[in-house]
Design an enzyme around this catalytic site. Sequence first.
Site, short mmCIF file in Angstrom:
data_model
loop_
_atom_site.label_atom_id
_atom_site.label_comp_id
_atom_site.label_asym_id
_atom_site.label_seq_id
_atom_site.Cartn_x
_atom_site.Cartn_y
_atom_site.Cartn_z
N PRO A 288 -30.52 80.04 -2.95
CA PRO A 288 -30.25 80.76 -4.21
C PRO A 288 -31.23 80.47 -5.34
CG PRO A 288 -28.72 78.93 -3.94
CD PRO A 288 -29.51 79.00 -2.67
N GLY A 290 -35.39 79.13 -6.65
CA GLY A 290 -36.78 79.08 -6.26
C GLY A 290 -37.06 77.75 -5.59
N HIS A 317 -43.85 72.63 -10.32
CA HIS A 317 -42.62 72.39 -11.08
C HIS A 317 -41.72 71.36 -10.39
CE1 HIS A 317 -39.19 73.61 -13.70
NE2 HIS A 317 -38.48 73.26 -12.63
N GLU A 318 -41.44 71.58 -9.13
CA GLU A 318 -40.53 70.66 -8.43
C GLU A 318 -41.16 69.27 -8.30
OE1 GLU A 318 -37.74 71.83 -8.49
OE2 GLU A 318 -38.18 73.97 -8.54
N HIS A 321 -40.70 67.28 -11.41
CA HIS A 321 -39.36 66.68 -11.52
C HIS A 321 -39.32 65.25 -10.97
CE1 HIS A 321 -36.56 69.53 -13.23
NE2 HIS A 321 -36.87 70.49 -12.38
N ASP A 398 -23.48 75.48 -14.70
CA ASP A 398 -24.40 76.50 -14.21
C ASP A 398 -24.81 77.46 -15.35
OD1 ASP A 398 -25.67 77.49 -11.88
OD2 ASP A 398 -24.38 79.24 -11.99
N TYR A 406 -35.48 75.75 -20.19
CA TYR A 406 -36.80 75.79 -19.56
C TYR A 406 -37.91 76.12 -20.58
CZ TYR A 406 -34.62 75.74 -14.92
OH TYR A 406 -33.93 75.38 -13.80
N ARG A 578 -32.26 84.79 -3.66
CA ARG A 578 -32.70 84.05 -4.84
C ARG A 578 -32.14 84.72 -6.09
NH1 ARG A 578 -39.09 82.94 -6.07
NH2 ARG A 578 -38.81 81.72 -7.99
N LYS A 580 -32.46 84.52 -9.26
CA LYS A 580 -33.35 85.00 -10.32
C LYS A 580 -33.81 86.45 -10.07
CE LYS A 580 -37.99 84.31 -10.61
NZ LYS A 580 -39.31 83.68 -10.82
N1 BES Z 1 -33.44 71.92 -10.74
C1 BES Z 1 -33.77 73.29 -10.78
C2 BES Z 1 -32.80 74.16 -10.05
C3 BES Z 1 -31.37 74.08 -10.56
C4 BES Z 1 -31.07 73.93 -11.90
C5 BES Z 1 -30.33 74.17 -9.66
C6 BES Z 1 -29.75 73.86 -12.31
C7 BES Z 1 -29.02 74.10 -10.08
C8 BES Z 1 -28.73 73.93 -11.42
C9 BES Z 1 -35.18 73.55 -10.25
O1 BES Z 1 -36.09 72.56 -10.55
C10 BES Z 1 -35.70 74.79 -10.92
O2 BES Z 1 -35.85 74.76 -12.10
N2 BES Z 1 -35.98 75.83 -10.16
C11 BES Z 1 -36.52 77.08 -10.67
C12 BES Z 1 -38.00 77.18 -10.41
C13 BES Z 1 -38.90 76.82 -11.52
C14 BES Z 1 -40.33 77.15 -11.16
C15 BES Z 1 -38.55 77.35 -12.86
C16 BES Z 1 -35.87 78.21 -9.92
O3 BES Z 1 -35.24 77.94 -8.90
O4 BES Z 1 -36.01 79.34 -10.32
ZN ZN Z 2 -36.59 72.58 -12.60
#
Ligand code: BES
Ligand code: ZN
Length: 628
Positions: A288, A290, A317-318, A321, A398, A406, A578, A580
Amino acid sequence: MKKLFLLSLTTLLLFGCGNEPQEETPERSDESKQKIAEMKLATDHHTYARPNDAVVTHLDWDASVDFETRVISGTAHYDIKREGDASSIIFDIRELTIDSVMTDDGGKVEFEIGPEEDFLGQPLHIPITENTTRVSISYKSAPNAAALLWVEGEKPFLFTQSQAILARTWIPCQDSPGIRFTYNAKVQVPQGLLALMSAENPTALNDEGVYEFKMEQPIPSYLMALAVGDIAYAEIGERTAVYATPDLIEAAHYEFQEMDDMLVAAEALYGDYAWGRYDLLILPAAFPFGGMENPRLTFATPTIIAGDRSLTALVAHELAHSWSGNLVTNATWDDFWLNEGFTVYFEQRIMETVYGRETSEMLATLSYQGLTMEVEEIMDRNPNDTHLKLHLKDRDPDEGMSAIAYDKGYFFLRLLEETVGRERWDVFLKEYFTSNSFKVMDTERFVDYLSTNLLSEEELQTVDLDSWIYGAGLPSNIPSVESDRIQKVDQANLAWINGEMSTADLPWNDWAYQERYRFLTNLPNELSADRLAELDVTYNITATGNNEVLFAWLEQSLKHDYEPAYDRAEEFLVNVGRRKFLTPLYRVMKETGKMEMALAIYEKARPNYHAVAYNTMDELLYEAETNE
Ligand code: BES
Ligand code: ZN
């Protein structure tokens, strides 16, 4: 909150600050460290755990994964630390069946499960005494556990998604980002499948399907992760590799060749990588998100495999973290911007090092556009949701996942960089990560740290922390982004819309994905399907292999009734989970009178989605519909 902030400002004024020469910093730093250490951390409203009474320190997890019944069953043995005269330790559970509980001094004990609440699940109370050092919980997960997605196929696949508070649906835990523990695990899976965790991982199949894991650094529960499937392994550098299903392993290996350079760039910026290896697991398209920064093993969507290494910012990005989030962790989900804003900032710096400023500024432009659009939307709904410091009590955490944490977070940190200059800022940030490693951070503590260790009084005034962190919307001192290439795209965009430039004269074929994305996300509301047809005939956009470009294109196609792209839209929505991408595409159908089409596609697609995605789509398509 405001009060605390004022207080810290006063302290700062008393101690003096900022413009003095560097040598005086250590003295002030000691005082500040003392003071910051004494600050009480914010309370996490999304856990039942009371870590000040009794807290976990280590987990030994013994589990087996059954694809037939879609159940994970096992025992979680926790080492615990009891404070004062606490008579119980409390865990978070959600839809878990608890079979029995043992303690090392009491044998089998009577546990108690409290009433269930939305999102939070239930508290599991376990009686302890002054002699209890270990508790063992035997349990089963529910077949529809929200963290888990069981993907069917010739070879089945299972993955978890624990952040923010879903770890409690597959392991009983003290599910708060402020509580860290080390873990070992032993997991039985069907023969022929590989198991991976956010830990030291195997690289090849075990004949019996038994895998052992070790995570020696303490991590919070939201970073617990497990994946099981037909998974291949391909090395990239000495410390980096990709895992993916056999059909994708070669493409993934090519796509993420620069992972090693990214790791080197990241370390050069903000200090040594603390986790040993950094590997990437490409999940089924139903993932679900990225990406998810599970320690040692980032989980990622296959939609970033474009064939040309153009969507690797997600890996940056990851990876980032591994410092912001995994080393220095947000204390509560209200402080989520400390995880994500810092990570977007750090991601940008990695991208700048590896690909150059031109590329990173194009990305920053996209971030700015996304931010301004989303801020407008959120301001209409609830201006408080545009504060960096969020208000998620009694809500699903969530809901904090928006451009605020971000991108507003990113621009705030960029403002700090531009205010003090990159040199001072980088020294500060490196020290921030080093001195707060394996610790939690909340917004107030950060503000205090910043005011004491970085900003002069004058700089504090220029920045105006208060309106950035506790104020609504976007402050007027938000940094501006300069990208010549994006400006040229905007000029071409205008000229094309006004009919001054023909479709064939657009430099589409020379454009990078960021430029194409910018072009497509800036088409006017009034545009005929014929104009989209011209673009498609000339550049074959419906067939693009870049999922970001495809997404932007499908959104425009649905918005402007360009029917030749509908089949591709359906295929995309059924295969990709996904969120987004899903939310805007279903929303545009809903807003342009295509609700029937949306529901027909959703009916087919929903069984493929993870709970995180279908909960959002249910609300958009089912619940909101009845309100209309
Ligand atoms: N940690 C997040 C994903 C997340 C945040 C899952 C809050 C559940 C609750 C991850 O690092 C993230 O930010 N993923 C983004 C990608 C990023 C390039 C902005 C995403 O999945 O879109
Ligand atoms: Zn993140």
